[in-house]
Design a protein around this motif. Structure first.
Motif, mmCIF file in Angstrom:
data_model
loop_
_atom_site.group_PDB
_atom_site.id
_atom_site.type_symbol
_atom_site.label_atom_id
_atom_site.label_comp_id
_atom_site.label_asym_id
_atom_site.label_seq_id
_atom_site.Cartn_x
_atom_site.Cartn_y
_atom_site.Cartn_z
ATOM 1 N N GLU A 8 -43.742 3.840 -13.910
ATOM 2 C CA GLU A 8 -44.973 2.485 -14.013
ATOM 3 C C GLU A 8 -43.990 1.912 -16.050
ATOM 4 O O GLU A 8 -44.460 2.717 -16.442
ATOM 5 N N VAL A 20 -43.856 -2.515 -13.673
ATOM 6 C CA VAL A 20 -43.537 -3.057 -12.950
ATOM 7 C C VAL A 20 -42.840 -1.032 -12.611
ATOM 8 O O VAL A 20 -42.882 -0.669 -13.542
ATOM 9 N N VAL A 22 -40.091 1.415 -11.583
ATOM 10 C CA VAL A 22 -39.022 2.107 -11.834
ATOM 11 C C VAL A 22 -39.293 3.236 -10.795
ATOM 12 O O VAL A 22 -40.003 3.819 -11.366
ATOM 13 N N ALA A 37 -37.077 -2.065 -15.971
ATOM 14 C CA ALA A 37 -37.884 -2.774 -15.539
ATOM 15 C C ALA A 37 -37.602 -4.718 -16.174
ATOM 16 O O ALA A 37 -38.595 -5.677 -15.475
#
Length: 96
Positions: A8, A20, A22, A37
């Motif tokens: 994250e 975000v 990923v 991100a």
């Protein structure tokens, strides 16, 4: 899945937070997570500084290795020097 890292990437302002998730290949670095991100594309005016990164609150560099489950944090500059602010509070007896 083997060989993948779920990470994250987070950036927070006092009034809002962007997070975000990923998925990156094994061996990925902090810079890879930040690029994936694309926070500058989501946060108006954000410029990611290489010396303002952390993993779970611990200083990191763009080349720092990631582990599955890590949270990469894009840090903001301090608005005031904490030591100076403490001195000022001491002068006024804790009153602002």
């Amino acid at each position: 899945m083997a060989g993948e890292l779920r990470v994250e990437v987070a950036y927070a302002l006092p009034e809002r937070c962007w997070r975000v998730a990923v998925v990156l290949p094994a061996g990925a670095r902090v810079a890879d997570a930040v690029a994936a991100a694309d926070l500058p594309g989501k946060v108006p005016g954000l410029v990611v500084e290489p010396d303002m990164l952390a993993i779970f609150g611990r200083t990191a560099t763009p080349d720092s290795a990631l582990h599955d489950g890590d949270r990469v944090e894009v840090l903001r500059p301090l608005r005031a020097d904490p030591k100076q602010a403490r001195r000022e509070r001491a002068k006024t007896g804790g009153k602002n």
